[in-house]
Design an enzyme around this catalytic site. Structure first.
Site, short mmCIF file in Angstrom:
data_model
loop_
_atom_site.label_atom_id
_atom_site.label_comp_id
_atom_site.label_asym_id
_atom_site.label_seq_id
_atom_site.Cartn_x
_atom_site.Cartn_y
_atom_site.Cartn_z
N ASN A 1 0.84 -1.19 0.00
CA ASN A 1 0.00 0.00 0.00
C ASN A 1 0.88 1.25 0.00
O ASN A 1 1.98 1.26 0.58
CB ASN A 1 -1.01 -0.01 1.15
CG ASN A 1 -0.40 -0.15 2.53
OD1 ASN A 1 0.64 -0.79 2.70
ND2 ASN A 1 -1.03 0.44 3.51
N GLU B 1 -3.04 -4.66 -3.12
CA GLU B 1 -3.56 -5.55 -4.16
C GLU B 1 -3.54 -4.87 -5.52
O GLU B 1 -3.14 -5.45 -6.54
CB GLU B 1 -5.01 -5.95 -3.84
CG GLU B 1 -5.18 -6.70 -2.54
CD GLU B 1 -5.50 -5.79 -1.35
OE1 GLU B 1 -4.86 -4.73 -1.22
OE2 GLU B 1 -6.38 -6.16 -0.56
O1 LIG Z 1 -7.04 -4.89 1.64
C1 LIG Z 1 -6.51 -3.81 1.95
C2 LIG Z 1 -7.04 -2.97 2.94
C3 LIG Z 1 -6.38 -1.78 3.22
N1 LIG Z 1 -5.25 -1.45 2.52
C4 LIG Z 1 -4.52 -0.22 2.86
C5 LIG Z 1 -5.09 1.08 2.38
C6 LIG Z 1 -4.52 2.05 3.39
O2 LIG Z 1 -3.18 2.39 3.03
C7 LIG Z 1 -4.44 1.24 4.68
C8 LIG Z 1 -5.56 1.50 5.65
O3 LIG Z 1 -6.79 1.39 5.02
O4 LIG Z 1 -4.47 -0.11 4.28
C9 LIG Z 1 -4.74 -2.27 1.55
O5 LIG Z 1 -3.70 -1.98 0.96
N2 LIG Z 1 -5.41 -3.40 1.28
ZN LIG Z 2 -8.10 -2.08 -1.71
#
Ligand SMILES: O=c1ccn([C@H]2C[C@H](O)[C@@H](CO)O2)c(=O)[nH]1
Ligand SMILES: [Zn+2]
Length: 129
Positions: A42, A55
């Site tokens: 992320n 993802e």
């Molecule tokens: O399945 C998920 C759920 C959340 N996030 C990230 C988005 C944000 O950076 C942090 C909190 O929501 O987590 C993801 O990458 N994937």
């Molecule tokens: Zn997502």
């Protein structure tokens, strides 16, 4: 590449998480039918709406290299619990694969889902015809 190894790749990607605002680290590893692995983390932006999930990072990396056929995607996070793909990522997953295995993992424990379970009655390309 078995699913345990794919989960390990997702954990490696999680280490690159850029999440200074939530401190919630997420990693993903996408296994293509050709056997390649694309990883993602992320990426958070000060203007929060610009944030990208792990993802989607993995999937967009694969798409941008011409890889459209996927076998599985593993998702891990820094949470104590399982982390399931958010709604936006479910919509992206169904765009590119109807039969991908979605592996939600925590340490050595994992669950496998189909997108139909996580996003039933989805709106897809077919609806635009
Ligand atoms: O399945 C998920 C759920 C959340 N996030 C990230 C988005 C944000 O950076 C942090 C909190 O929501 O987590 C993801 O990458 N994937
Ligand atoms: Zn997502």
């Amino acid at each position: 590449m078995n699913y345990k190894q794919l989960v390990e790749k997702a954990y490696e990607a999680m280490d690159f998480s850029y999440s200074p605002y939530s401190n919630f680290k997420v990693g993903a590893a996408l296994l293509t039918k050709s056997g390649k692995v694309y990883t993602g983390c992320n990426v958070e932006i000060a203007s929060f709406g610009a944030t990208n999930c792990a993802e989607r990072t993995a999937i967009f990396k694969a798409i941008s290299e011409g890889e459209h056929d996927y076998k599985a995607i593993a998702v891990v996070s820094s949470s104590r619990d399982f982390t399931y793909p958010c709604g936006i990522c479910r919509q992206v997953i169904v765009e590119f694969s109807k039969d991908i295995d979605i592996i939600v993992a925590k340490d050595y424990d994992y669950e496998v889902y189909k997108i139909e379970e996580l996003l039933p009655k989805s709106f897809t390309q077919i609806d635009l015809k």
